[in-house]
Design a protein around this motif. Structure first.
Motif, PDB file in Angstrom:
ATOM      1  N   PHE A  37       0.839  -1.197   0.000  1.00 60.46           N
ATOM      2  CA  PHE A  37       0.000   0.000   0.000  1.00 60.46           C
ATOM      3  C   PHE A  37       0.875   1.249   0.000  1.00 60.46           C
ATOM      4  O   PHE A  37       2.064   1.188   0.328  1.00 60.46           O
ATOM      5  CB  PHE A  37      -0.953   0.004   1.200  1.00 60.46           C
ATOM      6  CG  PHE A  37      -0.248   0.001   2.534  1.00 60.46           C
ATOM      7  CD1 PHE A  37       0.126   1.194   3.145  1.00 60.46           C
ATOM      8  CD2 PHE A  37       0.042  -1.192   3.177  1.00 60.46           C
ATOM      9  CE1 PHE A  37       0.786   1.190   4.359  1.00 60.46           C
ATOM     10  CE2 PHE A  37       0.694  -1.206   4.399  1.00 60.46           C
ATOM     11  CZ  PHE A  37       1.067  -0.007   4.993  1.00 60.46           C
ATOM     12  N   LEU A  38       0.278   2.371  -0.391  1.00 63.30           N
ATOM     13  CA  LEU A  38       0.961   3.663  -0.427  1.00 63.30           C
ATOM     14  C   LEU A  38       0.235   4.662   0.462  1.00 63.30           C
ATOM     15  O   LEU A  38      -0.994   4.686   0.496  1.00 63.30           O
ATOM     16  CB  LEU A  38       0.974   4.232  -1.853  1.00 63.30           C
ATOM     17  CG  LEU A  38       1.597   3.379  -2.946  1.00 63.30           C
ATOM     18  CD1 LEU A  38       1.396   4.055  -4.293  1.00 63.30           C
ATOM     19  CD2 LEU A  38       3.067   3.136  -2.671  1.00 63.30           C
ATOM     20  N   LEU A  39       0.997   5.480   1.143  1.00 60.12           N
ATOM     21  CA  LEU A  39       0.475   6.631   1.874  1.00 60.12           C
ATOM     22  C   LEU A  39       1.461   7.771   1.660  1.00 60.12           C
ATOM     23  O   LEU A  39       2.557   7.567   1.129  1.00 60.12           O
ATOM     24  CB  LEU A  39       0.330   6.328   3.373  1.00 60.12           C
ATOM     25  CG  LEU A  39      -0.738   5.307   3.773  1.00 60.12           C
ATOM     26  CD1 LEU A  39      -0.601   4.960   5.249  1.00 60.12           C
ATOM     27  CD2 LEU A  39      -2.130   5.831   3.482  1.00 60.12           C
ATOM     28  N   LYS A  40       1.093   8.955   2.097  1.00 59.24           N
ATOM     29  CA  LYS A  40       1.978  10.115   1.909  1.00 59.24           C
ATOM     30  C   LYS A  40       2.176  10.823   3.240  1.00 59.24           C
ATOM     31  O   LYS A  40       1.225  11.315   3.840  1.00 59.24           O
ATOM     32  CB  LYS A  40       1.368  11.068   0.868  1.00 59.24           C
ATOM     33  CG  LYS A  40       2.227  12.244   0.496  1.00 59.24           C
ATOM     34  CD  LYS A  40       3.397  11.842  -0.383  1.00 59.24           C
ATOM     35  CE  LYS A  40       4.298  13.014  -0.626  1.00 59.24           C
ATOM     36  NZ  LYS A  40       4.527  13.414  -1.934  1.00 59.24           N
ATOM     37  N   VAL A  41       3.424  10.870   3.705  1.00 57.78           N
ATOM     38  CA  VAL A  41       3.784  11.578   4.931  1.00 57.78           C
ATOM     39  C   VAL A  41       4.023  13.040   4.578  1.00 57.78           C
ATOM     40  O   VAL A  41       4.639  13.343   3.545  1.00 57.78           O
ATOM     41  CB  VAL A  41       5.050  10.948   5.569  1.00 57.78           C
ATOM     42  CG1 VAL A  41       5.486  11.728   6.799  1.00 57.78           C
ATOM     43  CG2 VAL A  41       4.798   9.479   5.913  1.00 57.78           C
ATOM     44  N   LEU A  66       8.007  -0.937   6.164  1.00 59.12           N
ATOM     45  CA  LEU A  66       7.645   0.380   5.657  1.00 59.12           C
ATOM     46  C   LEU A  66       8.885   0.987   5.013  1.00 59.12           C
ATOM     47  O   LEU A  66       9.974   0.921   5.584  1.00 59.12           O
ATOM     48  CB  LEU A  66       7.147   1.288   6.793  1.00 59.12           C
ATOM     49  CG  LEU A  66       5.869   0.847   7.476  1.00 59.12           C
ATOM     50  CD1 LEU A  66       5.613   1.693   8.718  1.00 59.12           C
ATOM     51  CD2 LEU A  66       4.686   0.922   6.525  1.00 59.12           C
ATOM     52  N   PHE A  67       8.703   1.582   3.840  1.00 64.56           N
ATOM     53  CA  PHE A  67       9.785   2.239   3.114  1.00 64.56           C
ATOM     54  C   PHE A  67       9.355   3.678   2.877  1.00 64.56           C
ATOM     55  O   PHE A  67       8.239   3.922   2.404  1.00 64.56           O
ATOM     56  CB  PHE A  67      10.036   1.547   1.767  1.00 64.56           C
ATOM     57  CG  PHE A  67      10.362   0.084   1.903  1.00 64.56           C
ATOM     58  CD1 PHE A  67      11.677  -0.331   1.998  1.00 64.56           C
ATOM     59  CD2 PHE A  67       9.350  -0.869   1.942  1.00 64.56           C
ATOM     60  CE1 PHE A  67      11.978  -1.686   2.116  1.00 64.56           C
ATOM     61  CE2 PHE A  67       9.642  -2.216   2.061  1.00 64.56           C
ATOM     62  CZ  PHE A  67      10.957  -2.622   2.159  1.00 64.56           C
ATOM     63  N   VAL A  75       5.744   3.449   1.322  1.00 63.17           N
ATOM     64  CA  VAL A  75       5.342   2.172   0.752  1.00 63.17           C
ATOM     65  C   VAL A  75       5.341   1.157   1.890  1.00 63.17           C
ATOM     66  O   VAL A  75       6.342   0.995   2.583  1.00 63.17           O
ATOM     67  CB  VAL A  75       6.315   1.718  -0.360  1.00 63.17           C
ATOM     68  CG1 VAL A  75       5.919   0.344  -0.885  1.00 63.17           C
ATOM     69  CG2 VAL A  75       6.367   2.742  -1.479  1.00 63.17           C
ATOM     70  N   GLY A  76       4.204   0.517   2.087  1.00 63.91           N
ATOM     71  CA  GLY A  76       4.094  -0.512   3.105  1.00 63.91           C
ATOM     72  C   GLY A  76       3.929  -1.871   2.459  1.00 63.91           C
ATOM     73  O   GLY A  76       3.295  -1.995   1.401  1.00 63.91           O
ATOM     74  N   MET A 120      -5.159   2.696   4.077  1.00 62.47           N
ATOM     75  CA  MET A 120      -4.305   1.725   3.395  1.00 62.47           C
ATOM     76  C   MET A 120      -5.136   0.954   2.370  1.00 62.47           C
ATOM     77  O   MET A 120      -5.916   0.081   2.731  1.00 62.47           O
ATOM     78  CB  MET A 120      -3.689   0.741   4.403  1.00 62.47           C
ATOM     79  CG  MET A 120      -2.778   1.372   5.383  1.00 62.47           C
ATOM     80  SD  MET A 120      -1.986   0.237   6.564  1.00 62.47           S
ATOM     81  CE  MET A 120      -3.121  -1.107   6.738  1.00 62.47           C
ATOM     82  N   LYS A 121      -4.972   1.294   1.131  1.00 63.88           N
ATOM     83  CA  LYS A 121      -5.681   0.616   0.050  1.00 63.88           C
ATOM     84  C   LYS A 121      -4.681  -0.273  -0.683  1.00 63.88           C
ATOM     85  O   LYS A 121      -3.738   0.230  -1.298  1.00 63.88           O
ATOM     86  CB  LYS A 121      -6.282   1.626  -0.931  1.00 63.88           C
ATOM     87  CG  LYS A 121      -7.151   2.689  -0.295  1.00 63.88           C
ATOM     88  CD  LYS A 121      -8.430   2.121   0.258  1.00 63.88           C
ATOM     89  CE  LYS A 121      -9.348   3.229   0.712  1.00 63.88           C
ATOM     90  NZ  LYS A 121      -9.768   3.166   2.064  1.00 63.88           N
TER      91      LYS A 121
END
Length: 106
Positions: A6-10, A43-44, A52-53, A96-97
């Motif tokens: 999954f992707l998220l944005k910090v 987690l990256f 990127v998880g 988290m999609k």
């Protein structure tokens, strides 16, 4: 075993804080993740905040609902939520999609 990415944005201005918090994840959070089926979880974080998880689990829906039922996860999500962009009112764990896997070399 399901592989989930999954992707998220910090937020750019919170990247250093995000790194610091993940250098010292609460032991009870790690225990809850393991107990609810989160395995090989990584987690990256890119310098621009792209997160990127990756994890492996028998059942991602069950692993998510298991964590949702824990008190430690509620505290963690409340503290981590402000560090992210574009959650649209969701907690980070709700945003988290999973990405669609298109290739895997076994």
């Amino acid at each position: 075993m399901q592989r989930v990415c999954f992707l998220l944005k910090v937020r750019r201005d919170r990247i250093a804080e995000y790194r610091e918090r993940h250098a010292a994840v609460w032991p009870e959070m790690c225990e809850a993740l393991s107990a609810t089926g989160w395995h090989n979880y990584s987690l990256f974080l890119r310098d621009d905040g792209l997160l990127v998880g990756y994890l492996e689990t028998e059942d991602f829906a069950a692993a998510r609902s298991g964590m949702e039922a824990t008190e430690v996860n509620a505290r963690w999500q409340a503290e981590m939520g402000p560090l992210f962009e574009s959650l649209d009112g969701d907690r980070p764990d709700e945003a988290m999609k999973p990405l669609t896997e298109v290739f895997h070399l076994a």
